[in-house]
Design a protein around this motif. Structure first.
Motif, PDB file in Angstrom:
ATOM      1  N   ARG A   1      18.387 -11.196   1.257  1.00 48.27           N
ATOM      2  CA  ARG A   1      17.522 -11.885   0.294  1.00 48.27           C
ATOM      3  C   ARG A   1      18.366 -12.852  -0.536  1.00 48.27           C
ATOM      4  O   ARG A   1      19.496 -12.552  -0.931  1.00 48.27           O
ATOM      5  CB  ARG A   1      16.853 -10.879  -0.649  1.00 48.27           C
ATOM      6  CG  ARG A   1      16.087  -9.757   0.063  1.00 48.27           C
ATOM      7  CD  ARG A   1      14.747 -10.216   0.579  1.00 48.27           C
ATOM      8  NE  ARG A   1      14.061  -9.193   1.369  1.00 48.27           N
ATOM      9  CZ  ARG A   1      13.243  -8.281   0.858  1.00 48.27           C
ATOM     10  NH1 ARG A   1      13.015  -8.243  -0.445  1.00 48.27           N
ATOM     11  NH2 ARG A   1      12.645  -7.405   1.643  1.00 48.27           N
TER      12      ARG A   1
ATOM     13  N   GLU B   1      11.573 -11.307   7.499  1.00 47.12           N
ATOM     14  CA  GLU B   1      12.085 -10.946   6.167  1.00 47.12           C
ATOM     15  C   GLU B   1      11.195 -11.540   5.081  1.00 47.12           C
ATOM     16  O   GLU B   1      10.942 -10.891   4.052  1.00 47.12           O
ATOM     17  CB  GLU B   1      13.524 -11.422   6.004  1.00 47.12           C
ATOM     18  CG  GLU B   1      14.242 -10.857   4.797  1.00 47.12           C
ATOM     19  CD  GLU B   1      14.470  -9.355   4.878  1.00 47.12           C
ATOM     20  OE1 GLU B   1      14.713  -8.734   3.818  1.00 47.12           O
ATOM     21  OE2 GLU B   1      14.419  -8.788   5.986  1.00 47.12           O
TER      22      GLU B   1
ATOM     23  N   ALA C   1       8.317  -9.312   4.786  1.00 46.97           N
ATOM     24  CA  ALA C   1       8.651  -8.106   4.019  1.00 46.97           C
ATOM     25  C   ALA C   1       8.616  -8.394   2.520  1.00 46.97           C
ATOM     26  O   ALA C   1       8.128  -7.583   1.723  1.00 46.97           O
ATOM     27  CB  ALA C   1      10.023  -7.586   4.429  1.00 46.97           C
ATOM     28  N   VAL C   2       9.121  -9.561   2.114  1.00 43.17           N
ATOM     29  CA  VAL C   2       9.071  -9.958   0.702  1.00 43.17           C
ATOM     30  C   VAL C   2       7.611 -10.053   0.249  1.00 43.17           C
ATOM     31  O   VAL C   2       7.245  -9.564  -0.824  1.00 43.17           O
ATOM     32  CB  VAL C   2       9.774 -11.319   0.492  1.00 43.17           C
ATOM     33  CG1 VAL C   2       9.511 -11.857  -0.914  1.00 43.17           C
ATOM     34  CG2 VAL C   2      11.272 -11.187   0.727  1.00 43.17           C
TER      35      VAL C   2
ATOM     36  N   ALA D   1       4.965  -8.553   1.447  1.00 46.08           N
ATOM     37  CA  ALA D   1       4.355  -7.225   1.345  1.00 46.08           C
ATOM     38  C   ALA D   1       4.794  -6.519   0.070  1.00 46.08           C
ATOM     39  O   ALA D   1       3.977  -5.905  -0.629  1.00 46.08           O
ATOM     40  CB  ALA D   1       4.719  -6.393   2.571  1.00 46.08           C
ATOM     41  N   GLU D   2       6.069  -6.612  -0.256  1.00 49.97           N
ATOM     42  CA  GLU D   2       6.587  -5.951  -1.451  1.00 49.97           C
ATOM     43  C   GLU D   2       5.996  -6.546  -2.726  1.00 49.97           C
ATOM     44  O   GLU D   2       5.875  -5.854  -3.740  1.00 49.97           O
ATOM     45  CB  GLU D   2       8.113  -6.051  -1.482  1.00 49.97           C
ATOM     46  CG  GLU D   2       8.787  -5.224  -0.402  1.00 49.97           C
ATOM     47  CD  GLU D   2      10.266  -5.510  -0.300  1.00 49.97           C
ATOM     48  OE1 GLU D   2      10.819  -6.163  -1.231  1.00 49.97           O
ATOM     49  OE2 GLU D   2      10.879  -5.104   0.700  1.00 49.97           O
ATOM     50  N   ARG D   3       5.632  -7.825  -2.669  1.00 52.00           N
ATOM     51  CA  ARG D   3       5.057  -8.482  -3.848  1.00 52.00           C
ATOM     52  C   ARG D   3       3.536  -8.337  -3.907  1.00 52.00           C
ATOM     53  O   ARG D   3       2.888  -8.915  -4.773  1.00 52.00           O
ATOM     54  CB  ARG D   3       5.451  -9.960  -3.867  1.00 52.00           C
ATOM     55  CG  ARG D   3       6.935 -10.178  -4.148  1.00 52.00           C
ATOM     56  CD  ARG D   3       7.313 -11.646  -4.041  1.00 52.00           C
ATOM     57  NE  ARG D   3       8.704 -11.846  -4.425  1.00 52.00           N
ATOM     58  CZ  ARG D   3       9.124 -12.155  -5.632  1.00 52.00           C
ATOM     59  NH1 ARG D   3       8.237 -12.326  -6.604  1.00 52.00           N
ATOM     60  NH2 ARG D   3      10.403 -12.315  -5.898  1.00 52.00           N
TER      61      ARG D   3
ATOM     62  N   CYS E   1       1.165  -2.859   1.531  1.00 49.64           N
ATOM     63  CA  CYS E   1       2.387  -2.068   1.407  1.00 49.64           C
ATOM     64  C   CYS E   1       2.201  -1.124   0.228  1.00 49.64           C
ATOM     65  O   CYS E   1       2.021  -1.553  -0.915  1.00 49.64           O
ATOM     66  CB  CYS E   1       3.593  -2.987   1.173  1.00 49.64           C
ATOM     67  SG  CYS E   1       5.145  -2.127   0.914  1.00 49.64           S
ATOM     68  N   GLN E   2       2.253   0.173   0.484  1.00 49.86           N
ATOM     69  CA  GLN E   2       2.005   1.152  -0.568  1.00 49.86           C
ATOM     70  C   GLN E   2       2.999   1.018  -1.705  1.00 49.86           C
ATOM     71  O   GLN E   2       2.682   1.286  -2.864  1.00 49.86           O
ATOM     72  CB  GLN E   2       2.075   2.564   0.014  1.00 49.86           C
ATOM     73  CG  GLN E   2       0.872   2.914   0.867  1.00 49.86           C
ATOM     74  CD  GLN E   2       0.903   4.367   1.308  1.00 49.86           C
ATOM     75  OE1 GLN E   2       1.966   4.979   1.398  1.00 49.86           O
ATOM     76  NE2 GLN E   2      -0.264   4.916   1.557  1.00 49.86           N
ATOM     77  N   ASP E   3       4.223   0.603  -1.376  1.00 56.08           N
ATOM     78  CA  ASP E   3       5.242   0.486  -2.415  1.00 56.08           C
ATOM     79  C   ASP E   3       5.348  -0.918  -2.973  1.00 56.08           C
ATOM     80  O   ASP E   3       6.288  -1.227  -3.710  1.00 56.08           O
ATOM     81  CB  ASP E   3       6.616   0.905  -1.848  1.00 56.08           C
ATOM     82  CG  ASP E   3       6.617   2.363  -1.454  1.00 56.08           C
ATOM     83  OD1 ASP E   3       7.304   2.669  -0.454  1.00 56.08           O
ATOM     84  OD2 ASP E   3       5.953   3.172  -2.113  1.00 56.08           O
ATOM     85  N   GLY E   4       4.402  -1.805  -2.607  1.00 51.17           N
ATOM     86  CA  GLY E   4       4.490  -3.182  -3.056  1.00 51.17           C
ATOM     87  C   GLY E   4       4.308  -3.305  -4.555  1.00 51.17           C
ATOM     88  O   GLY E   4       3.705  -2.478  -5.226  1.00 51.17           O
ATOM     89  N   THR E   5       4.877  -4.371  -5.092  1.00 51.12           N
ATOM     90  CA  THR E   5       4.755  -4.670  -6.510  1.00 51.12           C
ATOM     91  C   THR E   5       4.098  -6.016  -6.666  1.00 51.12           C
ATOM     92  O   THR E   5       4.265  -6.909  -5.834  1.00 51.12           O
ATOM     93  CB  THR E   5       6.139  -4.691  -7.176  1.00 51.12           C
ATOM     94  OG1 THR E   5       6.969  -5.620  -6.474  1.00 51.12           O
ATOM     95  CG2 THR E   5       6.762  -3.326  -7.161  1.00 51.12           C
TER      96      THR E   5
END
Length: 208
Positions: free
Chosen positions: A13, A140, A143-144, A146-148, A203-207
Motif C-alpha cells: 500500500r 490490491e 482489497a482497499v 472492500a476495507e473502506r 467485507c465484514q471487517d471493512g471500515t
C-alpha cells in the motif's frame, strides 16, 4: 503487503518514501500522451507530479526493491495526483497554466458517493509488462475498496488504450457507458472514454 512467489513482485500500500520521482516517471510514461498538452515539457511535468503526489492513495509493485508499477485511486476527497489550480499557475505561469488547468479539468472524475472508489489507471514499467503486475495491482485496489466499505470501483479508459480495457475486463470490470469526445481527438489524441465498474463484495471487517 503481498508477494508473488513466481515473479518476485511485491505489492504494498502507498508509495515508499524516496520513490516519489520514480512514481511520477512511471505515471508520465503511462499517461503523458494524455496529460502532455497540460503539463509538458516532460521534465517539468514529472517534477510537478512528484511534488504533489499523495503517496497514500496508491498501491505499488516492487521488484528487487525497485518500484515497477502503481495504481492510483481516489477516495475520501483525495487522489494520487494532487496539486491545486494555484499550484499549476505557479509552476507554469498564467498563460500556460490556465490552459493546463482547463485541460486537467476535463479528466477530473469524482466518486458518485462515499461507497464508490475511483481508480485512476495503472502504470507499469515496460520491462515487467506481461508478468501479471497489472492484475496484482487491481486486486490490491479491490482489497482497499472492500476495507473502506465501498460497493464498487469505477474507472475510465480511453479508446486508444484497448490493452488496458482488455485487462480491466479480465479482472471483472464491465463498461456501463461510453462518452464520445470527438472534440478532444485533435487536442489529446482520443475520441471516446468508456466508464467501467466492478462490484466489491461486502467485507465484514471493512471500515467506512
Amino acid at each position: 503487503m503481498g508477494a508473488d512467489a513466481r515473479t518476485g513482485i511485491v505489492v504494498r500500500r502507498g508509495v515508499a518514501a524516496g520513490s516519489e520521482r520514480r512514481a511520477a516517471e512511471l505515471y508520465w510514461e503511462a499517461f503523458g500522451r494524455k496529460l502532455g498538452p497540460a503539463l509538458n515539457p516532460q521534465d517539468r511535468a514529472v517534477r510537478f507530479i512528484a511534488g504533489h503526489l499523495n503517496a497514500d492513495r496508491a498501491v505499488s509493485a516492487y521488484l528487487d526493491g525497485r518500484l515497477v508499477g502503481l495504481a492510483g485511486y481516489q477516495h475520501g476527497g483525495r487522489a494520487l495526483t494532487g496539486g491545486t489550480a494555484g499550484d499549476v499557475l505557479r509552476e507554469y505561469g498564467v498563460v500556460k497554466g490556465l490552459k493546463g488547468v482547463l485541460i486537467l479539468s476535463l479528466f477530473e472524475r469524482r466518486p458518485a458517493d462515499s461507497r464508490q472508489l475511483v481508480m485512476a489507471g495503472i502504470a507499469v514499467d515496460s520491462q515487467v509488462r506481461s508478468r501479471g503486475v497489472g492484475s496484482l495491482l487491481i486486486e490490491e485496489v479491490a482489497a482497499v475498496a472492500a476495507e473502506r466499505g465501498c460497493r464498487e470501483i469505477r474507472l475510465d479508459v480511453i479508446d486508444t488504450n484497448p490493452r488496458a480495457r482488455a485487462l480491466y475486463e479480465r479482472r471483472g470490470f464491465s463498461a456501463v457507458r461510453t462518452e464520445r469526445t470527438p472534440y478532444l481527438r485533435s487536442l489529446l489524441g482520443f475520441g471516446s472514454v468508456a466508464t467501467m465498474l466492478r462490484a466489491v463484495p461486502a467485507c465484514q471487517d471493512g471500515t467506512p
